[in-house]
Motif scaffolding. Structure first.
Motif, short mmCIF file in Angstrom:
data_model
loop_
_atom_site.label_atom_id
_atom_site.label_comp_id
_atom_site.label_asym_id
_atom_site.label_seq_id
_atom_site.Cartn_x
_atom_site.Cartn_y
_atom_site.Cartn_z
N GLU A 1 0.85 -1.19 0.00
CA GLU A 1 0.00 0.00 0.00
C GLU A 1 0.89 1.25 0.00
N PRO A 2 0.36 2.39 -0.44
CA PRO A 2 1.18 3.62 -0.47
C PRO A 2 1.83 3.94 0.87
N ALA A 3 1.14 3.64 1.97
CA ALA A 3 1.70 3.94 3.29
C ALA A 3 2.80 2.97 3.70
N ASP A 4 2.89 1.82 3.02
CA ASP A 4 3.86 0.79 3.39
C ASP A 4 5.03 0.69 2.42
N GLN A 5 5.23 1.72 1.61
CA GLN A 5 6.30 1.65 0.62
C GLN A 5 7.64 2.03 1.25
N PHE A 6 8.70 2.03 0.44
CA PHE A 6 10.04 2.29 0.94
C PHE A 6 10.08 3.52 1.85
N ARG A 7 10.75 3.38 2.98
CA ARG A 7 11.00 4.52 3.87
C ARG A 7 12.49 4.60 4.15
N LEU A 8 12.98 5.82 4.30
CA LEU A 8 14.41 6.03 4.54
C LEU A 8 14.75 5.62 5.96
N LEU A 9 15.68 4.68 6.09
CA LEU A 9 16.06 4.15 7.40
C LEU A 9 17.34 4.80 7.92
N VAL A 10 18.33 4.96 7.05
CA VAL A 10 19.63 5.52 7.43
C VAL A 10 20.02 6.58 6.41
N LYS A 11 20.51 7.72 6.87
CA LYS A 11 20.93 8.80 5.98
C LYS A 11 22.44 8.78 5.77
N HIS A 12 22.84 9.09 4.53
CA HIS A 12 24.25 9.30 4.19
C HIS A 12 24.38 10.65 3.51
N ARG A 13 25.58 11.24 3.59
CA ARG A 13 25.80 12.54 2.95
C ARG A 13 25.97 12.41 1.44
#
Length: 519
Positions: free
Chosen positions: A152-164
């Protein structure tokens, strides 16, 4: 296949002279150390103390990783293990883990049937291990693909860890608890899968790198480049290996986040790296066209494999001593280490960018013409080809979708550009990463076209069919499935892994996670 002889390790054997004096006394069998029942160690006590003292000194100087007396004693105990003791310890731990799993599944049994329950549990453990062995060998496949539900749109990829900067590699531990990622700025992060909280690995000084085995930089460079192109984690989760532009393979201890060894030898950037499953054997591929074999446990060079005529781009290995590689010479090569042979598979007209094992007898590749290929050892050409696997089209244009919600396959070749629908560069459609969900019929592919695609492999038909598209903006430079098949992680960047021939300003550099719901 040309094979350069491995370096033999040798050392002086302690002992006195020939004992010609009159006072020389013959030792009995019980007194002779050769017949002693004490287990032999790979290092003597003095060497262990020196290594541990050095590690603790560096820890105290940094002020980050003080282990304390308990941690030090535990570490020393594991460091003195022989390979046989380590395998035995890991086997017992794994067997205990499997028993706990089967115990939870059978807690509803009656208490008065304890003996019967123990026998049943051992039988279930035996069946579980047999099934796992069949799955790893490729003779039996877990049918996961048909159970994956559309996100579902709410369950799509989410950013877990940020890099520069752009992420170039991701890796997951075998227990699916820890993750590792690296980026073009040299940052290596160790993070928790559930929370995303992580710790950064700190590169040692130039002097420390040299003491760990690194050679001086070549050319105009005055110090070692920190840019990382590849990561791999050992099956026991103890060692993390990295490779990059400085032409070295670096070894890290995941328990202390410390750099412990630098392997020189490659004459070009180290572009790919992998551990053989269930062992400390490590393989690295380079732009110098060679594959080198190392032993992480012994921290030693073993061998060099030759065969490619251009830069090696990707590498993979399962439990068998077989290495799968692709290079810019438009070939995929399968190296059989014990037999000292190799098999060459040739692509039609384009460079192969990535590869992975499906099983011991099936392989996947992605190419820079946007195709995905399925290979078997019976043929030197692909058994099945998916053309235009990642077309970069305008999402708002209806031609991107078909009635079942899947991207059209094979209708518009990547080379035929329509200004209304396509970007000007075909680099966005290059298949830069493929990953298998181990022992199953499910795999994923990534490019720069705005989505990660899930596919299923037919066990009988030997074909590839699309499942779902998971929107994700940016170049998907690396993919990794959880061993359980419950989630997928992707290393995303504004630029491709090995160059700067494309850029997406709207992309967010980091690690994205997608939960997979199974019916």
């Amino acid at each position: 296949m040309k094979v350069r002889g491995s370096k033999k390790k040798g050392g002086a054997v302690g002992g006195g002279g020939k004992g010609k004096g009159k006072n020389h006394r013959k030792l009995s069998i019980n007194e002779d150390s050769f017949f002693s029942h004490k287990k032999r160690r790979k290092m003597d006590e003095d060497e262990d103390e020196d290594v541990d003292d050095g590690m603790m000194d560096s820890d105290n100087e940094d002020g980050h990783f003080g282990a304390g007396p308990v941690g030090e004693a535990e570490e020393n105990e594991f460091d003195r293990e022989t390979p046989g003791e380590k395998r035995q310890r890991m086997a017992k731990a794994y067997l205990e883990k499997v028993r706990e799993m089967t115990k939870k599944e059978n807690d509803e049994d009656e208490e008065d049937e304890e003996m019967e329950k123990e026998g049943l549990r051992d039988s279930l453990v035996s069946k579980f291990l047999q099934q796992e062995q069949l799955e790893e060998s490729g003779r039996v496949r877990r049918l996961i693909a048909s159970r994956v539900q559309k996100a579902e749109p709410a369950d799509q990829f989410r950013l877990l860890v940020k890099h520069r900067q752009s992420v170039t590699a991701v890796a997951l531990s075998d227990d699916d608890v820890r993750g590792f990622s690296a980026s073009k700025d040299g940052t290596i992060l160790h993070w928790d899968v559930s929370s995303g909280k992580g710790e950064q690995y700190h590169w040692p000084s130039e002097e420390a790198l040299r003491s760990h085995g690194a050679k001086d930089p070549q050319g105009r460079a005055t110090k070692h480049s920190r840019q990382v192109l590849a990561l791999a984690i050992s099956s026991d989760g103890r060692y993390l290996a990295s490779g990059g532009l400085d032409r070295h393979v670096h070894l890290w201890d995941t328990r202390t986040q410390e750099h412990i060894q630098a392997f020189p030898g490659h004459r070009g950037p180290v572009s790919c790296i992998t551990f053989r499953q269930g062992s400390s054997e490590l393989f690295s591929g380079s732009f110098d066209r060679t594959i080198k074999v190392w032993n992480a446990e012994d921290r030693a060079y073993i061998n060099t494999l030759f065969g490619h005529q251009s830069e090696v781009l990707a590498i993979d290995c399962l439990r068998k001593e077989r290495v799968l590689t692709v290079a810019r010479d438009r070939t995929m090569q399968l190296f059989k280490i014990p037999e000292e042979t190799r098999t060459i598979f040739r692509a039609s007209a384009y460079s192969l960018e990535c590869c992975c094992f499906i099983s011991n007898d099936e392989y996947l590749t992605g190419s820079d013409d946007g195709s995905i290929e399925l290979w078997t050892p019976r043929r030197r050409k692909p058994m099945y080809v998916v053309k235009n696997a990642h077309p970069f089209l305008n999402i708002n244009n209806n031609s991107y979708q078909v009635e079942d919600g899947r991207v059209a396959n094979g209708y518009i070749e990547n080379g035929e550009r329509n200004p209304d629908n396509h970007k000007s560069s075909s680099a966005y459609s290059w298949v830069g990463s493929v990953a298998m969900c181990g022992g199953s019929d499910l795999f994923a592919s990534g490019a720069g076209n705005g989505c990660v695609r899930l596919w299923t492999i037919g066990s009988e038909t030997k074909d590839i069919q699309p499942l779902h598209d998971l929107p994700l903006v940016g170049f998907v430079n690396s993919l990794a499935f959880a061993k359980s098949g419950q989630f997928l992680v992707a290393g995303v960047g504004q630029e491709p892994r090995l160059g700067r021939w494309g850029r997406q300003q709207e992309a967010r550099n980091g690690v994205a996670i997608q939960t997979l719901k199974l019916s």
